[in-house]
Design an enzyme around this catalytic site. Structure first.
Site, short mmCIF file in Angstrom:
data_model
loop_
_atom_site.label_atom_id
_atom_site.label_comp_id
_atom_site.label_asym_id
_atom_site.label_seq_id
_atom_site.Cartn_x
_atom_site.Cartn_y
_atom_site.Cartn_z
N LYS A 85 0.82 -1.21 0.00
CA LYS A 85 0.00 0.00 0.00
C LYS A 85 0.85 1.26 0.00
CE LYS A 85 -0.77 0.32 5.04
NZ LYS A 85 -0.18 -0.95 5.51
N LYS A 157 11.78 -16.78 -30.86
CA LYS A 157 10.62 -16.71 -29.97
C LYS A 157 9.43 -16.09 -30.69
CE LYS A 157 10.94 -12.14 -27.80
NZ LYS A 157 9.54 -11.76 -28.14
N ASP A 158 8.24 -16.42 -30.19
CA ASP A 158 7.06 -15.69 -30.62
C ASP A 158 7.20 -14.24 -30.21
OD1 ASP A 158 5.59 -17.81 -31.73
OD2 ASP A 158 4.73 -18.37 -29.79
N ASP A 159 6.58 -13.33 -30.95
CA ASP A 159 6.44 -11.98 -30.44
C ASP A 159 5.52 -12.04 -29.22
OD1 ASP A 159 5.18 -9.15 -30.28
OD2 ASP A 159 6.88 -8.92 -31.64
N GLU A 160 5.80 -11.21 -28.22
CA GLU A 160 5.00 -11.24 -27.00
C GLU A 160 3.53 -10.90 -27.24
OE1 GLU A 160 6.45 -7.02 -27.34
OE2 GLU A 160 7.27 -9.01 -27.70
N GLY A 316 16.07 -3.16 -30.65
CA GLY A 316 16.99 -2.38 -31.47
C GLY A 316 18.37 -3.00 -31.61
#
Length: 386
Positions: A85, A157-160, A316
């Site tokens: 919190k 990898k897959d793109d997220e 990049g």
């Protein structure tokens, strides 16, 4: 055992007062005469302010020591205790968390295990991302994989963003790509990892991950910050999921980008990922396409490698900056490129070859000046992107 946390406050904030508020408010919740008869009972749960230092810019960093008995050896209860919190209380940022070595979940494979699976020990790994991110069919994924895998790629990898969508359902992607991976293994003797994106509702994720592995997935991708550290911990500690988990940083900016609020990137993408069971962690590189503090990047790298977790600087990354990356990382790094491979002027296979040409030139101590480069994939990449 204890947990140490550093909080950074701007000059206008009374750091001493806020640190004491955290030490009490994030543990016992109160410490007054009314509870004097329970002081011995409560004392063991109280945190303690152990130091405050002032920095050159006038900011102050308060160090608070928490008892480990207050948490459950996981990330969720840890985050609730150290910032919970209080994260809504105004200016104040968690800039360091120091955990016991045994805390949390360790990577099942990490650097050593991933290298063993690939049989690659003496160089950085080269990784690609399927692009375009959306719109490709399952067979399109397989066709791209065939091109880059036979060019020498280690990991893809897959793109997220690619969820379990009708255009290319997850199991169809895996089925098409698994056949390509087997072709590569039979024809070259090489293993290539394909990190399949695990998506779905909380009550489905572990079952879906197990099913993917059962059907031949040799790596998984997880958007840890949108699905939760608890999901990563569950997958990493599951004996049936015996493949590396690549942790994506999507949504990290929402937690970390504020200058005086939230948590430092090195805490979220370094400490928390490393103690939640990730085998490899993606994060922005300072010399890439996203603005990123080089000091934070260095902290993430060191925190991860101290826990045998592969650092994966991203966003990049292109062949022309490989000398910078290796200067900062050495060989224990994964060079992760999306457009830096997929948008190469001569195609994705040339994008992969450009990275390997770059590694070879570094090994030989040769110049990256375009005037000194032979015609080929690396020269094309440097002329295109620098």
């Amino acid at each position: 055992m204890t947990i140490i946390v550093d909080y950074r406050f701007p000059p206008a904030i009374n750091a001493e007062k806020q640190a004491k508020t955290i030490a009490i408010g994030q543990t016992a919740g109160t410490w007054s005469e009314r509870h004097s008869h329970r002081q011995k009972q409560l004392q063991q749960h109280l945190a303690e302010v152990v130091g405050i230092r002032e920095e050159a810019d006038g900011y102050k960093v308060a160090r608070v020591r928490f008892p480990q008995i207050n948490v459950e050896n996981d990330i969720a209860s840890l985050l609730t205790m150290i910032f919970g919190k209080y994260s809504m209380a105004g200016a104040g940022k968690v800039v360091g968390v120091y955990l016991p070595e045994s805390y949390g979940t360790k990577a099942k494979l990490g650097i050593t295990g991933i290298r063993q699976r690939l049989g690659v020990y003496d160089r950085p790994l080269v990784m690609a991302i399927f692009k375009p991110a959306l719109g490709l069919s399952a067979q399109d994924h397989a066709d791209i994989l065939r091109e880059v895998a036979f060019a020498g790629l280690d990991v893809i990898k897959d793109d997220e963003i690619m969820a379990d969508l009708p255009v290319a359902p997850t199991h169809e992607r895996l089925d098409c790509c698994r056949r390509v991976l087997e072709e590569v293994r039979q024809q070259t003797g090489r293993n290539v990892l394909y990190a399949v994106n695990v998506t779905g509702k909380a009550d489905e994720l572990q079952r879906k991950a197990r099913l993917l592995v059962k059907h031949g997935a040799n790596a998984l991708l997880l958007n840890v910050l949108t699905y939760g550290f608890s999901v990563l911990e569950a997958l990493a500690s599951d004996p049936a999921i015996d493949v590396p988990i690549f942790a994506h940083p999507a949504f990290a900016g929402a937690m970390c980008a504020g200058s005086d609020t939230g948590l430092a990137y090195s805490v979220v993408l370094g400490t928390m990922m490393a103690h939640a069971g990730a085998d490899a962690v993606l994060y922005p590189a300072a010399y890439g396409s996203l603005p990123f503090d080089p000091q934070e990047e260095g902290k993430i790298r060191d925190i991860l490698r101290d826990r045998n977790v592969f650092p994966v600087p991203s966003a990049g990354i292109r062949p022309g900056i490989v000398p910078q990356v290796l200067g900062d990382y050495g060989r224990n790094v994964i060079l992760n490129a999306g457009t830096g491979i997929m948008d190469h002027p001569s195609g994705p296979a040339s994008g992969v070859r450009a990275f390997f040409e770059a590694l070879a030139r570094i090994e030989a101590g040769e110049s990256f000046d375009p005037a000194n480069l032979p015609e080929g994939a690396l020269k094309q990449a440097i002329l295109e992107w620098g």
